[in-house]
Design a protein around this motif. Sequence first.
Motif, PDB file in Angstrom:
ATOM      1  N   ILE A 161      63.495  49.126  26.835  1.00 11.91           N
ATOM      2  CA  ILE A 161      64.875  48.640  26.844  1.00 11.91           C
ATOM      3  C   ILE A 161      65.075  47.714  25.646  1.00 11.91           C
ATOM      4  CG2 ILE A 161      66.613  47.338  28.117  1.00 11.91           C
ATOM      5  CD1 ILE A 161      65.209  48.159  30.683  1.00 11.91           C
ATOM      6  N   ASN A 162      66.025  48.055  24.798  1.00 10.75           N
ATOM      7  CA  ASN A 162      66.380  47.210  23.661  1.00 10.75           C
ATOM      8  C   ASN A 162      67.618  46.389  24.023  1.00 10.75           C
ATOM      9  OD1 ASN A 162      64.307  48.323  22.084  1.00 10.75           O
ATOM     10  ND2 ASN A 162      65.603  50.024  21.468  1.00 10.75           N
ATOM     11  N   VAL A 163      67.546  45.101  23.781  1.00 11.81           N
ATOM     12  CA  VAL A 163      68.637  44.188  24.131  1.00 11.81           C
ATOM     13  C   VAL A 163      69.119  43.502  22.863  1.00 11.81           C
ATOM     14  CG1 VAL A 163      69.379  42.358  25.683  1.00 11.81           C
ATOM     15  CG2 VAL A 163      67.444  43.793  26.302  1.00 11.81           C
ATOM     16  N   LYS A 164      70.409  43.539  22.658  1.00 16.74           N
ATOM     17  CA  LYS A 164      70.991  42.816  21.537  1.00 16.74           C
ATOM     18  C   LYS A 164      71.075  41.333  21.887  1.00 16.74           C
ATOM     19  CE  LYS A 164      73.851  46.741  20.120  1.00 16.74           C
ATOM     20  NZ  LYS A 164      75.236  47.208  19.855  1.00 16.74           N
ATOM     21  N   SER A 170      78.465  41.885  27.984  1.00 19.18           N
ATOM     22  CA  SER A 170      78.413  43.355  27.920  1.00 19.18           C
ATOM     23  C   SER A 170      77.048  43.865  27.490  1.00 19.18           C
ATOM     24  CB  SER A 170      79.500  43.865  26.967  1.00 19.18           C
ATOM     25  OG  SER A 170      79.326  43.297  25.672  1.00 19.18           O
ATOM     26  N   ALA A 171      76.389  43.168  26.555  1.00 18.11           N
ATOM     27  CA  ALA A 171      75.060  43.613  26.109  1.00 18.11           C
ATOM     28  C   ALA A 171      74.047  43.542  27.242  1.00 18.11           C
ATOM     29  CB  ALA A 171      74.593  42.767  24.923  1.00 18.11           C
ATOM     30  N   ILE A 172      74.114  42.480  28.053  1.00 18.84           N
ATOM     31  CA  ILE A 172      73.191  42.342  29.186  1.00 18.84           C
ATOM     32  C   ILE A 172      73.530  43.360  30.268  1.00 18.84           C
ATOM     33  CG2 ILE A 172      72.308  40.751  30.911  1.00 18.84           C
ATOM     34  CD1 ILE A 172      71.454  40.040  28.126  1.00 18.84           C
ATOM     35  N   GLN A 173      74.807  43.618  30.481  1.00 20.85           N
ATOM     36  CA  GLN A 173      75.205  44.611  31.479  1.00 20.85           C
ATOM     37  C   GLN A 173      74.629  45.982  31.158  1.00 20.85           C
ATOM     38  OE1 GLN A 173      79.258  44.956  32.807  1.00 20.85           O
ATOM     39  NE2 GLN A 173      79.700  42.797  32.413  1.00 20.85           N
ATOM     40  N   GLU A 174      74.770  46.402  29.913  1.00 22.41           N
ATOM     41  CA  GLU A 174      74.259  47.720  29.523  1.00 22.41           C
ATOM     42  C   GLU A 174      72.755  47.810  29.719  1.00 22.41           C
ATOM     43  OE1 GLU A 174      74.252  50.587  25.531  1.00 22.41           O
ATOM     44  OE2 GLU A 174      75.258  48.634  25.521  1.00 22.41           O
ATOM     45  N   ALA A 175      72.046  46.744  29.358  1.00 17.88           N
ATOM     46  CA  ALA A 175      70.592  46.751  29.536  1.00 17.88           C
ATOM     47  C   ALA A 175      70.211  46.739  31.011  1.00 17.88           C
ATOM     48  CB  ALA A 175      69.981  45.549  28.819  1.00 17.88           C
ATOM     49  N   MET A 176      70.972  46.049  31.845  1.00 18.26           N
ATOM     50  CA  MET A 176      70.673  46.017  33.272  1.00 18.26           C
ATOM     51  C   MET A 176      70.894  47.370  33.932  1.00 18.26           C
ATOM     52  SD  MET A 176      71.993  42.325  34.685  1.00 18.26           S
ATOM     53  CE  MET A 176      70.976  40.870  34.427  1.00 18.26           C
ATOM     54  N   LEU A 177      71.897  48.092  33.479  1.00 15.39           N
ATOM     55  CA  LEU A 177      72.107  49.443  34.009  1.00 15.39           C
ATOM     56  C   LEU A 177      70.938  50.355  33.660  1.00 15.39           C
ATOM     57  CD1 LEU A 177      75.920  49.913  33.241  1.00 15.39           C
ATOM     58  CD2 LEU A 177      74.860  49.512  35.472  1.00 15.39           C
ATOM     59  N   LYS A 178      70.393  50.203  32.456  1.00 17.64           N
ATOM     60  CA  LYS A 178      69.206  50.986  32.090  1.00 17.64           C
ATOM     61  C   LYS A 178      68.003  50.567  32.909  1.00 17.64           C
ATOM     62  CE  LYS A 178      70.657  51.747  27.296  1.00 17.64           C
ATOM     63  NZ  LYS A 178      70.327  51.503  25.860  1.00 17.64           N
ATOM     64  N   ALA A 179      67.895  49.267  33.163  1.00 11.50           N
ATOM     65  CA  ALA A 179      66.767  48.783  33.965  1.00 11.50           C
ATOM     66  C   ALA A 179      66.841  49.285  35.398  1.00 11.50           C
ATOM     67  CB  ALA A 179      66.734  47.255  33.936  1.00 11.50           C
ATOM     68  N   GLN A 180      68.037  49.379  35.930  1.00  6.40           N
ATOM     69  CA  GLN A 180      68.196  49.850  37.305  1.00  6.40           C
ATOM     70  C   GLN A 180      67.858  51.319  37.448  1.00  6.40           C
ATOM     71  OE1 GLN A 180      68.797  47.776  39.896  1.00  6.40           O
ATOM     72  NE2 GLN A 180      68.400  49.577  41.169  1.00  6.40           N
ATOM     73  N   ALA A 229      80.794  43.024  42.782  1.00  4.88           N
ATOM     74  CA  ALA A 229      80.504  43.876  41.622  1.00  4.88           C
ATOM     75  C   ALA A 229      81.658  43.933  40.626  1.00  4.88           C
ATOM     76  CB  ALA A 229      80.114  45.280  42.095  1.00  4.88           C
ATOM     77  N   PRO A 230      82.921  44.120  41.043  1.00  4.09           N
ATOM     78  CA  PRO A 230      84.011  44.112  40.058  1.00  4.09           C
ATOM     79  C   PRO A 230      84.252  42.747  39.423  1.00  4.09           C
ATOM     80  CG  PRO A 230      84.691  45.166  42.113  1.00  4.09           C
ATOM     81  CD  PRO A 230      83.422  44.446  42.393  1.00  4.09           C
ATOM     82  N   CYS A 231      83.793  41.680  40.056  1.00  2.47           N
ATOM     83  CA  CYS A 231      84.027  40.332  39.528  1.00  2.47           C
ATOM     84  C   CYS A 231      82.939  39.913  38.539  1.00  2.47           C
ATOM     85  CB  CYS A 231      84.093  39.322  40.668  1.00  2.47           C
ATOM     86  SG  CYS A 231      85.294  39.717  41.963  1.00  2.47           S
ATOM     87  N   LEU A 232      81.684  40.218  38.850  1.00  2.00           N
ATOM     88  CA  LEU A 232      80.573  39.785  38.007  1.00  2.00           C
ATOM     89  C   LEU A 232      80.150  40.841  36.993  1.00  2.00           C
ATOM     90  CD1 LEU A 232      78.355  38.057  40.730  1.00  2.00           C
ATOM     91  CD2 LEU A 232      80.114  37.038  39.265  1.00  2.00           C
ATOM     92  N   LEU A 233      80.286  42.106  37.352  1.00  2.00           N
ATOM     93  CA  LEU A 233      79.909  43.207  36.435  1.00  2.00           C
ATOM     94  C   LEU A 233      81.109  44.132  36.248  1.00  2.00           C
ATOM     95  CD1 LEU A 233      76.374  44.035  37.881  1.00  2.00           C
ATOM     96  CD2 LEU A 233      76.856  42.870  35.725  1.00  2.00           C
ATOM     97  N   PRO A 234      82.167  43.656  35.636  1.00  2.00           N
ATOM     98  CA  PRO A 234      83.347  44.517  35.471  1.00  2.00           C
ATOM     99  C   PRO A 234      83.070  45.640  34.482  1.00  2.00           C
ATOM    100  CG  PRO A 234      83.620  42.481  34.240  1.00  2.00           C
ATOM    101  CD  PRO A 234      82.346  42.325  35.023  1.00  2.00           C
ATOM    102  N   PRO A 235      83.486  46.859  34.792  1.00  2.00           N
ATOM    103  CA  PRO A 235      83.271  47.977  33.863  1.00  2.00           C
ATOM    104  C   PRO A 235      84.101  47.804  32.600  1.00  2.00           C
ATOM    105  CG  PRO A 235      84.604  48.670  35.719  1.00  2.00           C
ATOM    106  CD  PRO A 235      84.147  47.287  36.033  1.00  2.00           C
ATOM    107  N   PRO A 236      83.538  48.040  31.423  1.00  2.00           N
ATOM    108  CA  PRO A 236      84.287  47.826  30.184  1.00  2.00           C
ATOM    109  C   PRO A 236      85.338  48.882  29.905  1.00  2.00           C
ATOM    110  CG  PRO A 236      82.096  48.671  29.693  1.00  2.00           C
ATOM    111  CD  PRO A 236      82.145  48.424  31.176  1.00  2.00           C
ATOM    112  N   ASN A 237      85.170  50.089  30.458  1.00  4.26           N
ATOM    113  CA  ASN A 237      86.137  51.159  30.198  1.00  4.26           C
ATOM    114  C   ASN A 237      86.223  52.050  31.436  1.00  4.26           C
ATOM    115  OD1 ASN A 237      83.769  52.906  29.956  1.00  4.26           O
ATOM    116  ND2 ASN A 237      83.546  52.048  27.899  1.00  4.26           N
ATOM    117  N   MET A 238      87.078  53.064  31.334  1.00  2.00           N
ATOM    118  CA  MET A 238      87.296  53.965  32.469  1.00  2.00           C
ATOM    119  C   MET A 238      86.091  54.861  32.737  1.00  2.00           C
ATOM    120  SD  MET A 238      90.198  53.115  33.647  1.00  2.00           S
ATOM    121  CE  MET A 238      90.397  54.484  34.787  1.00  2.00           C
ATOM    122  N   ASP A 239      85.273  55.103  31.716  1.00  2.00           N
ATOM    123  CA  ASP A 239      84.093  55.947  31.923  1.00  2.00           C
ATOM    124  C   ASP A 239      83.093  55.293  32.871  1.00  2.00           C
ATOM    125  OD1 ASP A 239      85.234  57.726  30.187  1.00  2.00           O
ATOM    126  OD2 ASP A 239      84.145  56.963  28.426  1.00  2.00           O
TER     127      ASP A 239
END
Length: 368
Positions: A19-22, A127-137, A193-203
Motif C-alpha cells: 500500500i502506497n500512501v501519499k 482522501s489519501a488516507i481513505q483510499e489507502a484504508m479501502l485497499k487495506a480492507q 460512515a457517511p460522516c467520517l468516510l464520505p465518498p468523494p464521487n458518485m462512483d
Amino acid sequence: MKGLDSNVIRFHLQVSHGINVKSVERKNDRLFLGGAKVFGVPLENLSRCLIPEFGLVPCFLVDACTFLLERAGTVGIFRKPGSLPRIKTLRAKLNRGEACLSTAIPYDVATLIKQFSRELPEPLFPSAIQEAMLKAQMLPSLQDRTSALQMLSCLLPARNSSCLHYLFEFLARVSRRCEENLMTSSNLATVFAPCLLPPPNMDEMSEGRFELRILILRTFIEKPQSFGAIPKVVMDSMEFLMSFKTTSSKKSTGKSHSLKAKTVPWFQGRSKVRTPITQQKQESILQERPILRRSLGLGTFPNVVLYRACMPCAEHNSSLAVSITGALNLGTDSTLQKMKNLVRGQDVVSSTSSPALHLAPWRRRSSP
C-alpha cells in the motif's frame, strides 16, 4: 508525528501490504480561539480542551459525548433522528457560545454530533488516507487488514487523530450497552460512515464500497485502543534507526585516532608520468636485447616468388631455371649458390636412372 516515524510507517505499509500512501499536508494547529462558531469550522479554529489520554479535542464534542454517556441506554440512539426545529435552535445557541446541552433531548444531541463531523470543511479522514484504508480492507488476511489499518491511523494529523480517537472510544462505550440501546458496533459504523468516510464521487456510492467503509469504522469501534497506536514492529524499526543515527553522529563529532586519507588536489593525486627515454639509453637497451634469428624457411626461401614455383615439366626446365635464377638474385650469396647448383643439377638428375621430376605450374589447392 515526526517525519522519520511517518516514513518508517509508509515503508512498512509498502513492503508488508503493498500500500502506497501519499503524505498528508499538515496545517499548524492554532491554540487560540477563532470564534464561537461550532459547525462548519476547521478543527484548528475550534475551541478545544486538552485531555491527556487523547490530546486536544473540540469542547463541543467532549460536552456532547459526556452528555450522551449518561444516557447511553436510550433505544435507537444515533439511529432515530431528532426534531429539526429543536436541532436548529440548539445549533444557533451553540454557535453563540451558549451552554444548552444539559436540557436537550438525547436524539437531538446525537444528531448534532453527526452534523458536526459531516459539516467539517475537511473530513476527519483525508482522501489519501481513505483510499489507502479501502485497499487495506481488501487484504485477504484479517491480521493484515488490522495491521494495515492501525498503521494508517498513525499517519493522520494530530488534530484529526485526537478527535477520532476520542469519538471511537465514546462509540465503543455505547456499543457495550447494545442490549439496551440496540446499537451494535456494526449499526454505529453504518450510521457514521457517511460522516467520517464520505465518498468523494458518485462512483464510490456503490454498495460494495460502502460496505468496506462500514468494516473500517467497525474495526476501530471494536478496538479503539489500536487507533493511532504504532505497532511493535514499526517501533523496533524506529528505535534501531534512532540508535544508528545517534551512534553515527557521535562518531562524526568525536575524535578518532584512525588513519584518515589526506585530501590533495586532483592534479597532485594523479600517477606520475615517466620521463621520456633518451636516445642513448634507447640504443643501449636495444643493444642488450638478443638478436632474433630468422627461421630456416625464411633463410632458405627469402622471396615469395619461390613459394609459387612448383615442379615444372621436362620441356619447361630451361625457362623455369632462368626465372628461378632471377628470383634468387634477391637472396644471400650462400643461398643463391645453393639454389643455382640445385637448378643446374636438374639435367643430371633427369639423366640418371631415377625417374625425372615433373614440375607443374602453380595452382591453388581445392578441398576434395
